[in-house]
Design an enzyme around this catalytic site. Sequence first.
Site, PDB file in Angstrom:
ATOM      1  N   GLU A 183     -47.752 -32.221 -59.452  1.00 45.49           N
ATOM      2  CA  GLU A 183     -46.403 -32.358 -60.035  1.00 45.49           C
ATOM      3  C   GLU A 183     -45.880 -33.759 -59.832  1.00 45.49           C
ATOM      4  O   GLU A 183     -45.140 -34.290 -60.640  1.00 45.49           O
ATOM      5  CB  GLU A 183     -45.409 -31.456 -59.304  1.00 45.49           C
ATOM      6  N   HIS A 230     -45.697 -31.700 -73.903  1.00 44.75           N
ATOM      7  CA  HIS A 230     -44.394 -31.687 -74.584  1.00 44.75           C
ATOM      8  C   HIS A 230     -43.961 -30.276 -74.995  1.00 44.75           C
ATOM      9  O   HIS A 230     -43.471 -30.055 -76.107  1.00 44.75           O
ATOM     10  CB  HIS A 230     -44.382 -32.668 -75.773  1.00 44.75           C
ATOM     11  N   CYS A 273     -35.148 -26.372 -58.776  1.00 44.85           N
ATOM     12  CA  CYS A 273     -36.286 -26.116 -59.685  1.00 44.85           C
ATOM     13  C   CYS A 273     -36.089 -24.854 -60.516  1.00 44.85           C
ATOM     14  O   CYS A 273     -36.913 -24.543 -61.384  1.00 44.85           O
ATOM     15  CB  CYS A 273     -37.583 -26.004 -58.900  1.00 44.85           C
TER      16      CYS A 273
HETATM   17  N1  LIG Z   1     -46.044 -24.471 -54.083  1.00 44.28           N
HETATM   18  C1  LIG Z   1     -45.191 -24.933 -55.024  1.00 44.28           C
HETATM   19  N2  LIG Z   1     -43.993 -25.352 -54.665  1.00 44.28           N
HETATM   20  C2  LIG Z   1     -43.145 -25.829 -55.585  1.00 44.28           C
HETATM   21  C3  LIG Z   1     -43.532 -25.895 -56.920  1.00 44.28           C
HETATM   22  C4  LIG Z   1     -44.814 -25.436 -57.279  1.00 44.28           C
HETATM   23  O1  LIG Z   1     -45.212 -25.463 -58.456  1.00 44.28           O
HETATM   24  N3  LIG Z   1     -45.615 -24.968 -56.311  1.00 44.28           N
HETATM   25  N4  LIG Z   1     -42.679 -26.413 -57.827  1.00 44.28           N
HETATM   26  C5  LIG Z   1     -41.493 -26.870 -57.517  1.00 44.28           C
HETATM   27  C6  LIG Z   1     -40.648 -27.458 -58.607  1.00 44.28           C
HETATM   28  O2  LIG Z   1     -41.418 -27.608 -59.766  1.00 44.28           O
HETATM   29  C7  LIG Z   1     -39.938 -28.773 -58.331  1.00 44.28           C
HETATM   30  O3  LIG Z   1     -39.853 -29.540 -59.528  1.00 44.28           O
HETATM   31  C8  LIG Z   1     -40.542 -29.656 -57.339  1.00 44.28           C
HETATM   32  O4  LIG Z   1     -39.473 -30.199 -56.694  1.00 44.28           O
HETATM   33  P1  LIG Z   1     -39.635 -31.092 -55.395  1.00 44.28           P
HETATM   34  O5  LIG Z   1     -40.773 -30.625 -54.563  1.00 44.28           O
HETATM   35  O6  LIG Z   1     -38.305 -31.146 -54.806  1.00 44.28           O
HETATM   36  O7  LIG Z   1     -40.095 -32.418 -56.063  1.00 44.28           O
HETATM   37  P2  LIG Z   1     -39.346 -33.766 -56.254  1.00 44.28           P
HETATM   38  O8  LIG Z   1     -39.884 -34.408 -57.475  1.00 44.28           O
HETATM   39  O9  LIG Z   1     -37.882 -33.578 -56.232  1.00 44.28           O
HETATM   40  O10 LIG Z   1     -39.891 -34.601 -55.036  1.00 44.28           O
HETATM   41  P3  LIG Z   1     -39.229 -34.986 -53.661  1.00 44.28           P
HETATM   42  O11 LIG Z   1     -40.412 -35.341 -52.813  1.00 44.28           O
HETATM   43  O12 LIG Z   1     -38.514 -33.788 -53.103  1.00 44.28           O
HETATM   44  O13 LIG Z   1     -38.357 -36.123 -53.973  1.00 44.28           O
HETATM   45  C9  LIG Z   1     -40.973 -26.752 -56.152  1.00 44.28           C
HETATM   46  N5  LIG Z   1     -41.923 -26.254 -55.225  1.00 44.28           N
HETATM   47 ZN   LIG Z   2     -40.979 -28.589 -61.344  1.00 45.74          ZN
END
Ligand SMILES: Nc1nc2c(c(=O)[nH]1)N=C([C@H](O)[C@H](O)COP(=O)(O)OP(=O)(O)OP(=O)(O)O)CN2
Ligand SMILES: [Zn+2]
Length: 123
Positions: free
Chosen positions: A113, A67, A23
Amino acid sequence: MFKLKVQDYFSSAHYLKDYKGPCEKIHGHNWKVELIVEGSELNSLDILIDFAILKKILKEVLFELDHKLLNEIPYFENINPSSERLAEYIFKKVKEKLSSYPNVKVKEVTVFETEKAGATYYE
Ligand SMILES: Nc1nc2c(c(=O)[nH]1)N=C([C@H](O)[C@H](O)COP(=O)(O)OP(=O)(O)OP(=O)(O)O)CN2
Ligand SMILES: [Zn+2]
């Protein structure tokens, strides 16, 4: 008391500076946002506030994020555009826009997300 909920979406890119993992690199999400407001006084139509007004306000706020590379937005100049900070940003912007509706209080904003992960801001 009454609670009203509306949801909308936006798509944008971000990265988390100093995050030790993937990330840290630019990537995108289709963010889902849920806005919850509350109040106790219904108007003569027996509604707290028209859903149409809430949806319009939320859409206006999300338009500023849609965007975009979120890290380039001035609010996120010195903080990461995490889900937590996005929820905080959206809460504050919606609160400003709802200031002319004193019977309506912003209760919470949740930013997802993914379908599996989201953060909520409330005061
Ligand atoms: N508390 C938070 N933790 C994380 C955030 C956040 O905003 N708040 N953001 C991220 C990253 O944006 C990342 O894109 C998220 O990645 P991940 O959790 O690995 O998500 P995936 O889409 O890859 O989902 P999987 O379930 O791991 O496939 C990270 N953490
Ligand atoms: Zn992200």
